[in-house]
Write a protein that holds these residues in place. Sequence first.
Motif, mmCIF file in Angstrom:
data_model
loop_
_atom_site.group_PDB
_atom_site.id
_atom_site.type_symbol
_atom_site.label_atom_id
_atom_site.label_comp_id
_atom_site.label_asym_id
_atom_site.label_seq_id
_atom_site.Cartn_x
_atom_site.Cartn_y
_atom_site.Cartn_z
ATOM 1 N N PHE A 79 0.845 -1.197 0.000
ATOM 2 C CA PHE A 79 0.000 0.000 0.000
ATOM 3 C C PHE A 79 0.877 1.242 0.000
ATOM 4 O O PHE A 79 0.642 2.195 -0.743
ATOM 5 C CB PHE A 79 -0.920 0.023 1.231
ATOM 6 N N LYS A 80 1.895 1.230 0.826
ATOM 7 C CA LYS A 80 2.815 2.386 0.937
ATOM 8 C C LYS A 80 3.533 2.596 -0.382
ATOM 9 O O LYS A 80 3.744 3.734 -0.823
ATOM 10 C CB LYS A 80 3.818 2.089 2.047
ATOM 11 N N ARG A 82 2.406 1.960 -3.321
ATOM 12 C CA ARG A 82 1.498 2.587 -4.271
ATOM 13 C C ARG A 82 1.257 4.054 -3.926
ATOM 14 O O ARG A 82 0.962 4.871 -4.785
ATOM 15 C CB ARG A 82 0.167 1.845 -4.327
ATOM 16 N N ARG A 83 1.365 4.395 -2.644
ATOM 17 C CA ARG A 83 1.208 5.814 -2.261
ATOM 18 C C ARG A 83 2.408 6.622 -2.690
ATOM 19 O O ARG A 83 2.277 7.773 -3.114
ATOM 20 C CB ARG A 83 1.082 5.951 -0.732
ATOM 21 N N PHE A 96 -13.548 9.777 -8.214
ATOM 22 C CA PHE A 96 -14.568 9.663 -7.166
ATOM 23 C C PHE A 96 -15.723 10.582 -7.530
ATOM 24 O O PHE A 96 -15.555 11.804 -7.571
ATOM 25 C CB PHE A 96 -13.999 10.035 -5.804
ATOM 26 N N GLU A 103 -10.969 18.282 -5.586
ATOM 27 C CA GLU A 103 -10.936 17.387 -4.438
ATOM 28 C C GLU A 103 -10.417 16.001 -4.801
ATOM 29 O O GLU A 103 -9.785 15.332 -3.993
ATOM 30 C CB GLU A 103 -12.334 17.278 -3.831
ATOM 31 N N GLN A 106 -6.832 16.583 -4.662
ATOM 32 C CA GLN A 106 -6.463 16.846 -3.268
ATOM 33 C C GLN A 106 -6.426 15.564 -2.458
ATOM 34 O O GLN A 106 -5.664 15.440 -1.495
ATOM 35 C CB GLN A 106 -7.490 17.826 -2.685
ATOM 36 N N PHE A 107 -7.270 14.619 -2.865
ATOM 37 C CA PHE A 107 -7.385 13.346 -2.145
ATOM 38 C C PHE A 107 -6.025 12.677 -1.985
ATOM 39 O O PHE A 107 -5.638 12.275 -0.883
ATOM 40 C CB PHE A 107 -8.351 12.443 -2.925
ATOM 41 N N VAL A 108 -5.270 12.557 -3.078
ATOM 42 C CA VAL A 108 -4.006 11.835 -2.986
ATOM 43 C C VAL A 108 -2.959 12.651 -2.228
ATOM 44 O O VAL A 108 -2.072 12.111 -1.575
ATOM 45 C CB VAL A 108 -3.478 11.432 -4.381
ATOM 46 N N ASP A 110 -3.706 14.590 0.299
ATOM 47 C CA ASP A 110 -4.047 14.387 1.710
ATOM 48 C C ASP A 110 -3.487 13.062 2.204
ATOM 49 O O ASP A 110 -2.998 12.963 3.325
ATOM 50 C CB ASP A 110 -5.577 14.386 1.886
ATOM 51 N N MET A 111 -3.561 12.070 1.352
ATOM 52 C CA MET A 111 -3.033 10.749 1.742
ATOM 53 C C MET A 111 -1.558 10.836 2.038
ATOM 54 O O MET A 111 -1.044 10.166 2.934
ATOM 55 C CB MET A 111 -3.218 9.768 0.577
ATOM 56 N N ASN A 113 -0.069 13.386 3.146
ATOM 57 C CA ASN A 113 0.183 14.439 4.137
ATOM 58 C C ASN A 113 0.986 15.595 3.564
ATOM 59 O O ASN A 113 1.824 16.192 4.247
ATOM 60 C CB ASN A 113 0.939 13.866 5.351
ATOM 61 N N ARG A 153 -4.281 13.835 -10.889
ATOM 62 C CA ARG A 153 -4.244 13.064 -9.641
ATOM 63 C C ARG A 153 -2.981 12.206 -9.586
ATOM 64 O O ARG A 153 -2.339 12.072 -8.538
ATOM 65 C CB ARG A 153 -5.495 12.182 -9.558
ATOM 66 N N ALA A 154 -2.641 11.623 -10.723
ATOM 67 C CA ALA A 154 -1.446 10.778 -10.763
ATOM 68 C C ALA A 154 -0.172 11.595 -10.603
ATOM 69 O O ALA A 154 0.827 11.114 -10.071
ATOM 70 C CB ALA A 154 -1.421 9.984 -12.058
#
Lengths: 235, 821
Positions: A79-80, A82-83, A96, A103, A106-108, A110-111, A113, A153-154
């Motif tokens: 998971f990390k 992929r982040r 989404f 947003e 912004q989502f990614v 926020d993930m 930080n 986003r990517a």
Amino acid sequence: MMIHLEHVSKHYQMGAVRVTALDDVSLTIDQGEFVVVLGPSGSGKTTLLNIIGALDTPSTGTVRINGNDLLLHRAADRFKFRRETVSFIFQTFNLFPGLTALENVQFVLDMANAPRNRERAAEVLTSVGLGERLHHFPHELSGGEQQRVAIARALATGNPVLLADEPTGELDFQTGIQILGLLQAQAAAGKTVLVVTHNREISRIADRVIELSSGRIVRDGPPRDGKAAISDLQW
Amino acid sequence: MKNWRLWLRWSWRDLRKRWLQVLAIGLIIALGTGVFAGLGGQKTWRLNSYDLSYNRLHMYDLKLSLAEGSFVSQDKVLATLEGIPGVAHLETRLIVPTLVQAQHGEKQVVVRGRMVGVDVSDGGPHINSVYVDEDSGRTLTNTDAGQAVAVVEYKFARHYGLQPGDPLHVSGDVTLDFVGAGHSPEYFLIVPETGTFLLGEASFAVLFVPLETVQRLTEHEGLVNDVVFLLAEGADRETVRAEIEQRMAAALPATGFKLLDKEDDPVYPALYNDAEGDQWVWNMVALLFLFGAAMGAFNLAGRIVEAQRREIGIGMALGLPRRWIAFRPMLIGVQIALLGTIFGLLIGWLLSQFFARTLRDLVPLPYWDLSFYLPGYVRATALGVTLPFLATLIPVWRAVRVAPIDAIRSGYLVAKGGGLSRAIAHLPLPGKSFTQMPLRNVLRSPWRTALTVLGIAIAITVMTFIVGAMDSYTSTLQRADDAYRYMSPDRILVDLNFFYPLTNQEITDLAQLTGANGQPLFTASEAALRLGGTLIRGDQEIDTVLELHDMDRALWVPHLLEGALTAEQPGLILSEKAAADLGVAVGDTVTLEHPRREGLFSFRMVQTELPVIGIHDNPIRPLTYMPLQGAALMGLEGVANQVILAPAAGMTRETIKEVLLAQPGVASVSSIIEFSEAVEDLVALITQMLAVVQVVVVILAFLIAFNTTSISVDERAREIATMFAFGLPMRTVTRMQMAENAVMGVMGTLLGLAAGWGTLQSVFTTRAEQELADMRLAITIEPGTILLAAVLGVLVVGLTPLLSVRRMRRMDIPSTLRVME
């Protein structure tokens, strides 16, 4: 960021039938390469993408990213990975629906930080030409605009590897060209970009084309007729 | 089209994909139909059983009761009342209070009670017969006339495990031969004079004794104070009443009496009204369950249809007629209907067996008619089939009317909108975007959110209503207990068998009694009067128990909300409920119908206008108080029929009762503490019943929440997979779902609490007036109930997504993302 696959195979058991999606694939992709993985439907190109992106694990073989063996990672580590390392761009965008364009990006952030995530998201969206569409929901955007949001986003987190699966599959020609242009720019900026497609025309702008057939690499090298400019593409 | 097997196989695959959701909805429907089926017949059972029991034991049509303290010659009464046209049969009785001491093994019990002296000559009593089943001994026979034998009221005997042959004593330490435990119509429920059902079977013993025996034991040879009548078929009741009243007034002018219809009996109408009221409540609960289930089915069906939208479009494109397109999603509705109905009938049968057993236990009657109630099951089946069918029909009907091109569109072209999430898009909400997502998701699909919220609200409404009703009832009982116990909380109440002058030994000796070790039993005493009467104002009449105390020296006085304990002239201190029902306040006047002594054994009922001088805080309506100076109105100055005693330290109730039992003139002894104990027992019983309700509500809320979460995980599988693809950890995704559920849970809980409160208010202000007229019920929802609703509606609902963790953990992310080859 170097991607190294060694003798990777992937099998699926479908009842009594064993399906081989990938068969003893070995390859290395260097940082900053713009690679197109080409092949017809069922050739294993998506499986290859999934394995590199740690969405799937090989049946045999090793996958190393910058020397780290992905198979030794626990689920949490994947998971990390992929982040922080890879970013996906999907054929059907997978935005989404309840979040605006801003947003969704912004989502990614926020993930991760990331600081100033709202401003950063706006910057990235503007850089892909959506500065006027920040507060629109996905259903209010055209297909091309949605794919731009997906690309933004990517790109937002600055992950070094971009994995794009048929990014122009749902789009018309002109829009597709624009999307490919954005991806090419990212490769030029030093990111490793992997594009999976069945469209041979798209492979003409790659630095390297890996052709798959029945799960095996049948060709790995520069485009057959040399690298072309985006403006030369036709489909 | 004729290939049924293909369609059924296809539907089977649909069911396998969603079997858990279908099962959940089916269970909710089963709960609703089960309550309908199982409890739909409870009213019929009870009414039929009451009819059977009352008819077979020949419940009186009319009852003549002499004014309290009055006794008349049996022969004179019979001579006066014989030959009245329309009267098929009449019997005289002597009913007197007594103290009852019974024992079974080591267990001994001493309680207040009553001896009902019945005419056993000629195989009687033939009116209000005493029935003893073959496992409980024998009833009275004509050979028992004059003998010291008794049949003990069935519920009292059962409560203490008393068996025929066990020792039995009454006031004056008289031994009676306990021959059987029996039922009689007036005592199908034990209702004391205060009109509540609280001091019931455990604290009041009724003994059926031959008339001559009671006359002898109470030194009232040849005297009676009660007559019961059976009317001939077709007799006009009013004509018979008039004749009785006329004859009694002529023959016994100095003797007051009351003539009651059987509908005036405290128990008779209460039983029938209870059955009606309970059925109404059960039907409402069942309907609420079914409504919740219907919404769940509607929700699920809508989402299934949406999931099959493209396939519907493909079918249209291929030219499939609409009715065949509709067939597959409709089959889901049929499956839910079948599950719900089959389980519902099973639950119904189990419920009915449980309820029948409980009913027989709570209200043991001599005869029960618990035949299978087919209409309940037919109704339940109809509902169980119709509801899910309709719930599926509506979204399917809408789906097949969509234009084929819209149905067949895929990908981004059919992305659903933001719903109401636009409303908060510009709000600066705290937290990161993925912590705001739960609220966004709730607002994104307002219709589906509403259905889920309503489903949760229904579960909470049911709980709030039932638990709130119990809260209201127990808090009222607690207030009554507090009112009794705020002063001299351990005082003993001794009812005498007659009105004795204050200087008589029967009164003076009581305060001097000592225990076995010579220590005084009591530290203080007070003589008082206790009588029955009726409060009248306009066309309102309220039966009352009137207590007269010397308010300056009493061991206990009522605690006032308004007014004063004494005034210059005699006045009444009413309960709050009585004052409200009569429409009076302090300073207003009320007519009191009360006995007035005309002779040693004769009292006449008279009416006196009296001012209201105070209002007390005990919620029990019939309790009325008066300063002792009011005794002059009743011709009872200087006499008492009750003595109140303060026990000395260390003296136990059992010791006191044993000593008092042997005293002449003592009819019954009770302790105020017994009221508290009865309240505690009832609260414990209510708490047990509540546990069942709470379990059912938890199951309902859980099923609704589980269904919603499960459907959401399916619907948002791609979103969830995308989040995983971008590395959002599973625990964060789960927390988001929990937060979303919790938001809906909060909304549902608040709505459910409000609706439950509203239902409680509505039911209590309508039905409570009929069924609980003798109590001032303050509608209460305890903080604990609200907390429970929060736990159920928010916590349980919020935690449900944890059940989907395994499914998410096993998610095939690539397939779910629909990455295409």
